[in-house]
Design a protein around this motif. Structure first.
Motif, short mmCIF file in Angstrom:
data_model
loop_
_atom_site.label_atom_id
_atom_site.label_comp_id
_atom_site.label_asym_id
_atom_site.label_seq_id
_atom_site.Cartn_x
_atom_site.Cartn_y
_atom_site.Cartn_z
N ILE A 1 50.14 69.12 22.87
CA ILE A 1 50.62 69.85 21.69
C ILE A 1 51.76 70.79 22.10
CG2 ILE A 1 48.49 69.72 20.34
CD1 ILE A 1 48.01 72.70 21.30
N ASP A 2 52.75 70.27 22.75
CA ASP A 2 53.87 71.06 23.24
C ASP A 2 54.66 71.61 22.06
OD1 ASP A 2 56.23 72.07 24.33
OD2 ASP A 2 56.35 70.51 25.84
N ASN B 1 53.90 64.60 22.33
CA ASN B 1 52.85 65.21 21.54
C ASN B 1 51.94 64.13 20.97
OD1 ASN B 1 53.49 67.87 21.94
ND2 ASN B 1 54.66 68.09 20.07
N GLY B 2 50.65 64.45 20.94
CA GLY B 2 49.66 63.52 20.42
C GLY B 2 49.01 62.66 21.49
N ARG B 3 49.60 62.59 22.67
CA ARG B 3 49.03 61.78 23.76
C ARG B 3 47.73 62.40 24.22
NH1 ARG B 3 50.96 58.16 27.86
NH2 ARG B 3 49.04 57.53 28.91
N GLN B 4 46.68 61.59 24.32
CA GLN B 4 45.40 62.07 24.79
C GLN B 4 45.27 61.85 26.29
OE1 GLN B 4 42.33 60.33 22.32
NE2 GLN B 4 42.58 61.96 20.83
N VAL B 5 44.72 62.84 26.96
CA VAL B 5 44.55 62.81 28.41
C VAL B 5 43.20 63.39 28.78
CG1 VAL B 5 47.02 62.94 28.90
CG2 VAL B 5 45.71 65.04 28.67
N ILE B 6 42.81 63.18 30.01
CA ILE B 6 41.54 63.71 30.51
C ILE B 6 41.85 64.82 31.51
CG2 ILE B 6 39.49 63.16 31.88
CD1 ILE B 6 39.75 60.27 30.78
N TYR C 1 49.82 74.14 26.49
CA TYR C 1 50.51 73.06 25.79
C TYR C 1 49.63 71.83 25.59
CZ TYR C 1 54.91 75.60 26.22
OH TYR C 1 55.92 76.54 26.11
N VAL C 2 48.32 72.00 25.78
CA VAL C 2 47.36 70.95 25.46
C VAL C 2 46.18 71.57 24.72
CG1 VAL C 2 47.98 69.39 27.36
CG2 VAL C 2 46.22 71.11 27.70
#
Length: 88
Positions: free
Chosen positions: A23-24, A47-52, A82-83
């Protein structure tokens, strides 16, 4: 999002599966760095990319950085503000 340092530290607990989303607020791709607050950029994420999240670290100004990746391996470090991270 990690609202406090305590929230960020809780992300390190393995009993709570957590997924983060980029969510930068700058409107540019989020830099993924080789080290927390480091100069070397290894990749960028939209933005919107999901990560672990894998690990949380703090820089000399006590800002939290998150080691992120996918289910197979980590990619690098992102600025924690930013996440947005939520328990699954």
């Amino acid at each position: 999002m990690f609202g406090t340092d305590t929230d960020a530290r809780n992300a390190q607990q393995p009993d709570k599966p957590i997924i983060c989303e980029v969510i930068d607020p700058t409107g540019t791709p989020l830099n993924v760095r080789a080290t927390p607050n480091g100069e070397e950029i290894v990749t960028t994420l939209s933005n919107g990319r999901q990560v672990i999240p894998y690990k949380v670290s703090y820089d000399e100004k006590n800002r939290h950085w998150i080691l992120i990746g996918d289910s197979l391996h980590s990619w690098g470090w992102v600025y924690g503000s930013y996440v947005s991270c939520l328990s699954a």
